[in-house]
Design an enzyme around this catalytic site. Structure first.
Site: not given
Length: 389
Positions: A129, A142, A197, A218, A221, A275
């Site tokens: 990821e 994060a 992301h 996800h 998110n 996750d």
């Protein structure tokens, strides 16, 4: 592999009694069972083992540090702990980090699999990821900004070599120049590319799907706190039939209304991921983490930053609890929720376990009780071997 094993119980979808015969690691026969069997009288259900495509740690083990084990990946301990929660296949998720650090982490997982082949089957592959994600705040989540970088085939090949060829799933953002050709190259090499992301434009999202991207990581998110009403990258991913999507259904990451809409749109292409971070399975309290600093785990399972309760610090909910959440809220029936945590993710990765309860399928199975919406795991079988009871 193992010899013969028999399991009885209630079909997780229909509630009908059945008897499953396992030989040499596979289901060799399925026959109607009896409601008077001890398993059925005890209210035991039988279903396929759970498959988690995105998990960062559990029970204090962090897949992105491994420092507590001298740099080694504690494969047997992790596999046993996850099996006790019904998981028969997981994809350890390694997130954005430095070049050398990624090589070390990936090599540790490969080394553990080679040293412990009897447990290596629990790892379906490695989920990388990042670091080819958005550098923008919000979308980056994060992930450390200093290690975010543009897609580069030579780097990915180096990491793949370090992993022993175990990287199977790559989360990236297609906002970078050259992303389309990079994604096509990944797809040709057998890697599943997932969009996540990201701050990509709708046009870039469409181009990524056309190039071979197959998933959304996800969905909903790892995104900016504020987005244009439309168009935006969430609408685009939701609308594209080419993209399946993973969902975190812990009651905190996505509102029930969002879960309901995504599941209605994606139908069989929506699946669950945990996750989960290393604090999953730990007692409520205050913890110091290497990513995020001080965090607080509340008694109801919400993990947030100590400095700001509105900011989540990851998930601590494993797949059985996500299944319970969906059924408790009446979002889907139990069989569908269990499939979202087992057959559907297996199908996305082309795993034989996607065959579920059928003759010839791998004997990756779980028996459990249902206490209301809560799931109480009893026995877990991996490749015909009883690994948790």
């Amino acid at each position: 592999m193992s010899g013969q094993l028999e399991l009885s119980g209630l079909d997780y979808r229909t509630g009908e009694p059945l008897r499953i015969v396992v030989e040499d690691g596979c289901i060799s026969a399925i026959a109607p069972g009896s409601l008077s069997s001890p398993a059925c009288e005890a209210g035991l259900y039988v279903g396929p083992g759970l498959v988690d495509l995105q998990i960062n740690g559990y029970g204090g083990d962090d897949f992105n540090t491994l420092l507590g084990d001298g740099g080694e990946f504690p494969l047997e301990r992790i596999a046993r702990r996850l099996a006790a929660r019904g998981c028969t296949t997981f994809y350890p998720t390694v997130i954005t980090n430095g070049d050398e650090e990624l090589c070390e982490l990936l090599a540790a997982i490969d080394r553990a699999c080679r040293l412990h082949p009897e447990w290596a089957g629990f790892i379906g592959g490695i989920h990388l990821e990042g670091p080819f994600i958005s550098p923008e705040d919000g979308a980056r989540g994060a992930h450390p900004l200093e290690h975010v970088t543009a897609p580069e085939w030579a780097k990915l090949q180096r990491w793949q070599e370090a992993s022993g060829g175990r990287i199977r799933l790559l989360t990236m953002s297609p906002e970078w120049p050259g992303s389309d050709s990079f994604i096509a190259r990944c797809a040709a090499a057998g890697l599943v590319v997932s969009i996540g992301h990201t701050s990509a434009t709708p046009e870039q999202i469409r181009a990524a799907a056309a190039a071979g991207a197959r998933m959304s990581t996800h969905l909903g998110n790892g995104a900016h706190r504020m987005l244009p009403r439309h168009p935006n990258y969430l609408w685009e991913q939701l609308a594209l039939d080419e993209l399946s999507c993973g969902l975190i259904a812990d009651g905190f990451h996505l509102p029930d209304q969002v879960l309901k809409v995504i599941m209605k749109v994606k139908e069989d292409w929506a699946f669950l991921v945990s996750d989960a971070v290393s604090l999953a399975g730990m007692a409520p309290g205050r913890y110091e983490t290497h990513i995020g600093g001080c965090v607080v785990l509340t008694p109801n399972g919400r993990l947030h930053m100590e400095s700001n309760e509105d900011l989540l610090a990851g998930s601590v909910t494993l797949l059985p609890d996500a299944v319970s959440h969906l059924t408790e809220r009446g979002l889907v029936d139990f069989g569908t929720a269990w499939d979202m945590a087992s057959l559907r993710p297996a199908l996305q990765m082309g795993l034989p376990a996607a065959q579920g309860l059928s003759v010839g399928a791998p004997a990756d199975l779980a028996t459990f009780r249902r206490a209301g919406t809560r799931i109480e795991l009893q026995q877990v079988v991996k490749a015909g071997r009883l690994v948790s009871k």
